[in-house]
Scaffold this motif. Structure first.
Motif, PDB file in Angstrom:
ATOM      1  N   ILE A  69       0.855  -1.182   0.000  1.00 14.33           N
ATOM      2  CA  ILE A  69       0.000   0.000   0.000  1.00 14.33           C
ATOM      3  C   ILE A  69       0.888   1.229   0.000  1.00 14.33           C
ATOM      4  CG2 ILE A  69      -0.229  -0.089   2.513  1.00 14.33           C
ATOM      5  CD1 ILE A  69      -3.039   1.132   2.152  1.00 14.33           C
ATOM      6  N   THR A  70       0.555   2.235  -0.861  1.00 15.23           N
ATOM      7  CA  THR A  70       1.326   3.478  -0.957  1.00 15.23           C
ATOM      8  C   THR A  70       0.422   4.654  -0.621  1.00 15.23           C
ATOM      9  OG1 THR A  70       0.812   3.792  -3.302  1.00 15.23           O
ATOM     10  CG2 THR A  70       2.776   2.494  -2.757  1.00 15.23           C
ATOM     11  N   LEU A  71       1.031   5.722  -0.110  1.00 15.56           N
ATOM     12  CA  LEU A  71       0.323   6.965   0.196  1.00 15.56           C
ATOM     13  C   LEU A  71       1.066   8.110  -0.481  1.00 15.56           C
ATOM     14  CD1 LEU A  71      -1.846   8.576   1.753  1.00 15.56           C
ATOM     15  CD2 LEU A  71      -0.238   8.639   3.702  1.00 15.56           C
ATOM     16  N   THR A  72       0.321   8.955  -1.244  1.00 14.08           N
ATOM     17  CA  THR A  72       0.902  10.118  -1.904  1.00 14.08           C
ATOM     18  C   THR A  72       0.242  11.377  -1.350  1.00 14.08           C
ATOM     19  OG1 THR A  72       1.238   8.838  -3.922  1.00 14.08           O
ATOM     20  CG2 THR A  72       1.344  11.231  -4.122  1.00 14.08           C
ATOM     21  N   LEU A  73       0.992  12.168  -0.588  1.00  7.51           N
ATOM     22  CA  LEU A  73       0.469  13.440  -0.065  1.00  7.51           C
ATOM     23  C   LEU A  73       0.567  14.496  -1.161  1.00  7.51           C
ATOM     24  CD1 LEU A  73       2.062  13.473   3.518  1.00  7.51           C
ATOM     25  CD2 LEU A  73      -0.308  12.982   2.917  1.00  7.51           C
ATOM     26  N   ILE A  74      -0.560  15.193  -1.435  1.00  9.37           N
ATOM     27  CA  ILE A  74      -0.546  16.232  -2.477  1.00  9.37           C
ATOM     28  C   ILE A  74      -0.728  17.626  -1.878  1.00  9.37           C
ATOM     29  CG2 ILE A  74      -1.382  14.631  -4.233  1.00  9.37           C
ATOM     30  CD1 ILE A  74      -4.170  15.860  -3.873  1.00  9.37           C
ATOM     31  N   HIS A  75      -1.072  17.688  -0.575  1.00  7.58           N
ATOM     32  CA  HIS A  75      -1.282  19.000   0.049  1.00  7.58           C
ATOM     33  C   HIS A  75      -0.974  18.879   1.539  1.00  7.58           C
ATOM     34  CE1 HIS A  75      -2.997  22.981   0.742  1.00  7.58           C
ATOM     35  NE2 HIS A  75      -3.657  22.460   1.783  1.00  7.58           N
ATOM     36  N   LEU A  76      -0.260  19.894   2.103  1.00  8.05           N
ATOM     37  CA  LEU A  76       0.032  19.907   3.536  1.00  8.05           C
ATOM     38  C   LEU A  76       0.072  21.364   3.999  1.00  8.05           C
ATOM     39  CD1 LEU A  76       0.797  18.216   6.084  1.00  8.05           C
ATOM     40  CD2 LEU A  76       3.182  18.725   5.531  1.00  8.05           C
ATOM     41  N   ASP A  77      -0.869  21.740   4.903  1.00  2.00           N
ATOM     42  CA  ASP A  77      -0.903  23.085   5.463  1.00  2.00           C
ATOM     43  C   ASP A  77      -1.454  22.974   6.882  1.00  2.00           C
ATOM     44  OD1 ASP A  77      -1.072  25.757   6.043  1.00  2.00           O
ATOM     45  OD2 ASP A  77      -2.895  26.102   4.845  1.00  2.00           O
ATOM     46  N   LEU A  78      -0.509  22.836   7.872  1.00  2.00           N
ATOM     47  CA  LEU A  78      -0.862  22.724   9.280  1.00  2.00           C
ATOM     48  C   LEU A  78      -0.173  23.835  10.046  1.00  2.00           C
ATOM     49  CD1 LEU A  78      -0.360  18.870   9.866  1.00  2.00           C
ATOM     50  CD2 LEU A  78      -2.426  20.056   9.087  1.00  2.00           C
ATOM     51  N   GLU A  79      -0.653  24.107  11.258  1.00  2.87           N
ATOM     52  CA  GLU A  79      -0.031  25.124  12.103  1.00  2.87           C
ATOM     53  C   GLU A  79       1.423  24.740  12.381  1.00  2.87           C
ATOM     54  OE1 GLU A  79      -0.558  27.284  16.472  1.00  2.87           O
ATOM     55  OE2 GLU A  79      -1.881  25.634  15.897  1.00  2.87           O
ATOM     56  N   GLU A  80       2.342  25.687  12.216  1.00  4.13           N
ATOM     57  CA  GLU A  80       3.779  25.445  12.476  1.00  4.13           C
ATOM     58  C   GLU A  80       4.028  25.573  13.979  1.00  4.13           C
ATOM     59  OE1 GLU A  80       7.364  24.324  11.438  1.00  4.13           O
ATOM     60  OE2 GLU A  80       6.220  25.150   9.752  1.00  4.13           O
ATOM     61  N   SER A  81       4.772  24.659  14.548  1.00  4.73           N
ATOM     62  CA  SER A  81       5.153  24.731  15.962  1.00  4.73           C
ATOM     63  C   SER A  81       6.431  23.931  16.174  1.00  4.73           C
ATOM     64  CB  SER A  81       4.026  24.188  16.859  1.00  4.73           C
ATOM     65  OG  SER A  81       3.765  22.826  16.562  1.00  4.73           O
ATOM     66  N   LYS A 108       6.266  19.998  -4.568  1.00  3.66           N
ATOM     67  CA  LYS A 108       7.617  19.557  -4.936  1.00  3.66           C
ATOM     68  C   LYS A 108       8.353  18.986  -3.737  1.00  3.66           C
ATOM     69  CE  LYS A 108      11.839  21.243  -7.126  1.00  3.66           C
ATOM     70  NZ  LYS A 108      12.533  22.427  -7.727  1.00  3.66           N
ATOM     71  N   GLU A 109       8.205  19.632  -2.552  1.00  7.67           N
ATOM     72  CA  GLU A 109       8.855  19.135  -1.335  1.00  7.67           C
ATOM     73  C   GLU A 109       8.283  17.788  -0.917  1.00  7.67           C
ATOM     74  OE1 GLU A 109      10.173  22.761   1.459  1.00  7.67           O
ATOM     75  OE2 GLU A 109       8.028  22.780   0.957  1.00  7.67           O
ATOM     76  N   LEU A 110       6.951  17.670  -1.021  1.00  3.45           N
ATOM     77  CA  LEU A 110       6.330  16.392  -0.653  1.00  3.45           C
ATOM     78  C   LEU A 110       6.807  15.263  -1.559  1.00  3.45           C
ATOM     79  CD1 LEU A 110       2.677  17.599   0.043  1.00  3.45           C
ATOM     80  CD2 LEU A 110       4.355  16.842   1.744  1.00  3.45           C
ATOM     81  N   GLN A 111       6.893  15.537  -2.847  1.00  8.66           N
ATOM     82  CA  GLN A 111       7.288  14.505  -3.800  1.00  8.66           C
ATOM     83  C   GLN A 111       8.750  14.092  -3.640  1.00  8.66           C
ATOM     84  OE1 GLN A 111       4.519  13.065  -4.765  1.00  8.66           O
ATOM     85  NE2 GLN A 111       5.175  12.939  -6.913  1.00  8.66           N
ATOM     86  N   SER A 112       9.596  15.004  -3.192  1.00  7.28           N
ATOM     87  CA  SER A 112      11.034  14.690  -3.111  1.00  7.28           C
ATOM     88  C   SER A 112      11.445  14.097  -1.773  1.00  7.28           C
ATOM     89  CB  SER A 112      11.864  15.950  -3.406  1.00  7.28           C
ATOM     90  OG  SER A 112      11.608  16.943  -2.406  1.00  7.28           O
ATOM     91  N   SER A 113      10.839  14.515  -0.669  1.00  7.26           N
ATOM     92  CA  SER A 113      11.353  14.125   0.645  1.00  7.26           C
ATOM     93  C   SER A 113      10.397  13.283   1.484  1.00  7.26           C
ATOM     94  CB  SER A 113      11.743  15.384   1.448  1.00  7.26           C
ATOM     95  OG  SER A 113      10.606  16.222   1.626  1.00  7.26           O
ATOM     96  N   ILE A 114       9.102  13.206   1.095  1.00  9.37           N
ATOM     97  CA  ILE A 114       8.142  12.485   1.940  1.00  9.37           C
ATOM     98  C   ILE A 114       7.544  11.296   1.201  1.00  9.37           C
ATOM     99  CG2 ILE A 114       6.040  12.658   3.326  1.00  9.37           C
ATOM    100  CD1 ILE A 114       8.338  14.350   4.381  1.00  9.37           C
ATOM    101  N   ASN A 115       6.931  11.540   0.063  1.00 10.91           N
ATOM    102  CA  ASN A 115       6.151  10.496  -0.629  1.00 10.91           C
ATOM    103  C   ASN A 115       6.960   9.250  -1.012  1.00 10.91           C
ATOM    104  OD1 ASN A 115       3.821  11.948  -0.390  1.00 10.91           O
ATOM    105  ND2 ASN A 115       4.013  12.953  -2.385  1.00 10.91           N
ATOM    106  N   PRO A 116       8.254   9.370  -1.427  1.00 11.31           N
ATOM    107  CA  PRO A 116       8.983   8.139  -1.806  1.00 11.31           C
ATOM    108  C   PRO A 116       9.100   7.112  -0.691  1.00 11.31           C
ATOM    109  CG  PRO A 116      10.128  10.092  -2.599  1.00 11.31           C
ATOM    110  CD  PRO A 116       9.036  10.596  -1.688  1.00 11.31           C
ATOM    111  N   PHE A 117       8.865   7.517   0.543  1.00 11.97           N
ATOM    112  CA  PHE A 117       9.057   6.602   1.681  1.00 11.97           C
ATOM    113  C   PHE A 117       7.734   6.092   2.249  1.00 11.97           C
ATOM    114  CE2 PHE A 117      12.456   9.787   1.613  1.00 11.97           C
ATOM    115  CZ  PHE A 117      13.554   8.952   1.394  1.00 11.97           C
TER     116      PHE A 117
END
Length: 691
Positions: A69-81, A108-117
């Motif tokens: 099973i794979t997960l591809t994040l296409i959007h991320l906007d949460l409160e920074e802390s 671009k950041e999600l595709q390069s550093s998060i989604n491949p894993f």
């Protein structure tokens, strides 16, 4: 109210449309997987308008076997802390936390550093945990992602164990082989089909698969040769022999020749094996190879010849008649004779030969083994033991004796060998019963302590310093010297009249009041036959032959504080000085409680003042400046070398026995007189042997 969609979100919607198209294709390709959804969307509550405070979401999906099973994040906007302590998105892969996310990340950041894993293992799971705190200073749209269950291509995994070819299919994979190979029951290994049964064939050639080309990997070939009884196979290797081997000589691949009975032979390397006579009507030839290599294998020819028998019939035997090539035709009869030192393994162990016949199958019958003569465990004398526990006792084996105690030593060599007659013999060739070693006490050794002083008014001895000194405490008070673990020497006048009484002697002490003294009871008192006994009409002042032997009723237990002194040698010159010891009078008629010792010079009789008493060659005198033996010291020792100078090469020897002297002890003019032990060695030896 109309909500305006930001440009970034419009881009996300376009990407979403593309992913949905891909999803439709995947759905068409995937089989139905039960109730598990194959694709889907995952997003935070309220997306894209924004999530509320204290909102949360948990999600988990697992893939069937052979899928991931794979997960591809296409959007991320949460409160920074800091460390995402306020709002966070946690992603778990196969139940292990991989990411804790917050803040804003571009596609671009999600595709390069998060989604491949974000993909599980085969049959693994993905899970998500979203949690927002109680407030947000500004609106955040949250997160959105797409998950899909996909087939795993096991053939890309180098550990799938297919030895040749691999075919992937949805949900699994299958190994298969190249032409000429068959798949092993393990469903992964490809092997050559090279088994041959040549039963009945009397000649032919066998070769490794692919010969003369290199043989294939993972081969397990079995060639069976079998003919009628009375025949055997002769194998001859021809051409190049090349079977893979390590540098240390260990076989990687191997050729094994396994007869129905007899020795199994295994070959590898590049040396051409010698001719093999199988001595069997049935032979299996096994060829094994591993998964790699480029070696050329083997070639051998086989033929049959008449079976025969080979000597010897049994080990450690010879045959009569003896053929030069040790081969005998079927029906041949021979006498089997056991080699020297061996007998037949039968009820009558004295027999050494029998008759045997060569059978049609190449075996001798009967076969009675020849076993080595057994001398058995010898009966051990008292105090003696074997240096090795349970040693072998058969022909030509050796045993060695030793004494159980360090205070004893063997009187002769303790090495014996089992001979052909079943007897233990010494190095000189004598049988054990004729040359039995005995343990005799180690004499003349003590616990060395620096010495000095004198007896009359002298210095006290240390415990173990004069371990041969023993004491008769009661009347008559006197001393004696242990010369073995049974016998002691004293002056005849000390025990004169007490021959028929049991006298108790004390040993292992330096204090006459010591309650831990070793008590020795006399069994016999033997006075020299030429001693002039008092009260029988003889001169009471004649001390010629003043010597007596005492035999104890039991063996004295030797130790560091009680040990014998050595007797002198017959041919030794009388020493110039020695040490005297005893529990006698010190001064003013006071008897010493403690063992005293002192150094004295030894003189010739011409140098001694005789004081009018008869002096013989059986005596010598000794003394010095205020150094003398006195009343109560009678029977005690004068020994040399001087105390403190003994060694294993120069043990202490008993030179004299305290005998008599002038009335005043320590007189400068008169010396003490001592029985010369050297003159009585034969009498001592004979008396001890007879008693």
């Amino acid at each position: 109210m109309k909500v305006k969609v930001p440009k970034q979100e419009r881009t996300s919607y376009v990407l979403t449309l593309l992913i949905m198209i891909v999803c439709c294709v995947i759905v068409l390709l995937l089989p139905v997987c039960g109730s598990v959804p194959l694709t889907g969307w995952l997003q935070s509550p309220g997306h894209p308008r924004g999530y509320d405070p204290d909102s949360s979401l948990t999600w988990k999906e697992c893939a069937p076997t052979g899928h991931k099973i794979t997960l591809t994040l296409i959007h991320l906007d949460l409160e920074e802390s800091f460390e995402c302590a306020d709002d966070s998105l946690k992603v778990f892969v196969d139940n292990e936390l991989h990411f804790t996310l917050c803040g804003r990340k571009s596609m671009k950041e999600l595709q390069s550093s998060i989604n491949p894993f974000l993909h599980s293992s085969s049959g693994g799971c993905l899970s998500v945990s979203f949690l927002a705190d109680y407030s947000n200073p500004e609106r955040h749209t949250g997160f959105r992602g797409f998950y899909a269950i996909q087939d795993v291509d096991e053939c890309e995994d180098p550990d799938n164990e297919c030895t040749q070819l691999c075919n992937n299919y949805i949900g699994g994979y299958r190994c298969f082989c190249r032409p000429g190979y068959i798949l092993d029951p393990d469903k992964h290994t490809c092997q050559v089909s090279c088994n041959e049964d040549r039963t009945g064939s009397t000649e032919g050639v066998l070769m490794s698969p692919g010969r003369p080309e290199p043989y294939p990997e993972n081969s397990l070939c079995s060639y069976t040769l079998a003919v009628e009884e009375g025949l055997q196979f002769e194998l001859t290797f021809t051409g190049v022999f090349d079977v893979e081997m390590k540098e240390n000589g260990q076989c990687i691949d191997s050729l094994t020749i396994k007869p129905l009975s007899g020795d199994v032979k295994t070959f590898c390397g590049r040396d051409l094996p010698p001719l093999v006579l199988t001595r069997s009507q049935h032979v299996e030839i096994i060829f094994r190879t591993d998964h790699k290599g480029a070696n050329r294998g083997f070639s051998l020819s086989y033929k049959v010849k008449e079976m025969n028998c080979v000597g010897p019939v049994t080990p450690t035997s010879s045959l009569i008649p003896q053929h030069s090539n040790s081969e005998y035709r079927t029906g041949s009869r021979v006498k089997v004779r056991c080699d020297k030192g061996h007998v037949l393994q039968s009820k009558d162990s004295a027999e050494v030969e029998y008759e045997s016949t060569c059978q049609k199958n190449g075996k001798w019958s009967p076969v009675i083994p020849c076993e080595p003569v057994d001398c058995g465990n010898p009966e051990l004398p008292e105090l003696v033991e074997l240096s090795e526990k349970d040693p072998p006792t058969t022909y030509l084996k050796q045993i060695r004796f030793k004494c159980k105690s360090q205070y004893y030593q063997l009187d002769k060599t303790g090495n014996f060998t089992c001979n052909a007659d079943g007897n233990w013999v010494s190095e000189s060739g004598q049988q054990l019963t004729e040359d039995l070693p005995k343990c005799e006490p180690v004499c003349g050794m003590n616990s060395e302590v620096s010495s000095g002083g004198r007896v009359f008014g002298g210095k006290r001895a240390e415990l173990g310093q004069i371990p041969w000194q023993i004491l008769h405490k009661l009347n008559p008070r006197g001393g004696a010297s242990l010369i073995s673990d049974y016998w002691a020497l004293t002056a005849a006048h000390v025990v004169d009249g007490y021959e028929n009484e049991n006298m108790n002697w004390l040993g292992g002490i330096i204090d006459a009041r010591d309650k831990n003294a070793v008590i020795m009871e006399t069994e016999k008192i033997i006075i020299h036959p030429n001693y002039m006994r008092v009260g029988k009409g003889n001169d009471p002042n004649n001390f010629d032959n003043d010597i007596a032997l005492i035999k104890m009723s039991a063996r004295v237990t030797l130790g560091p504080n009680i040990r014998p002194v050595c007797l002198p040698n017959k041919k030794d010159e009388l020493v110039a000085e020695g040490t005297i010891s005893g529990f006698g009078r010190m001064e003013e008629k006071r008897i010493s409680r403690y063992l005293l010792h002192g150094l004295v010079e030894i003189y010739s009789l011409d140098e001694c003042d005789q004081g009018g008493l008869p002096v013989t060659h059986n005596m010598f005198c000794a003394g010095g400046d205020h150094i003398d033996s006195c009343q109560g010291d009678s029977g005690g020792p004068l020994f040399s070398p001087v105390l403190g100078h003994g060694s294993p090469d120069k043990p202490y020897r008993l030179a004299g026995i305290v005998s008599w002297g002038p009335a005043g002890c320590g007189n400068k003019s008169f010396k003490g007189y001592y029985t010369k032990v050297q003159n009585y060695l034969d009498w001592i030896k004979e008396t001890m042997e007879k008693n």
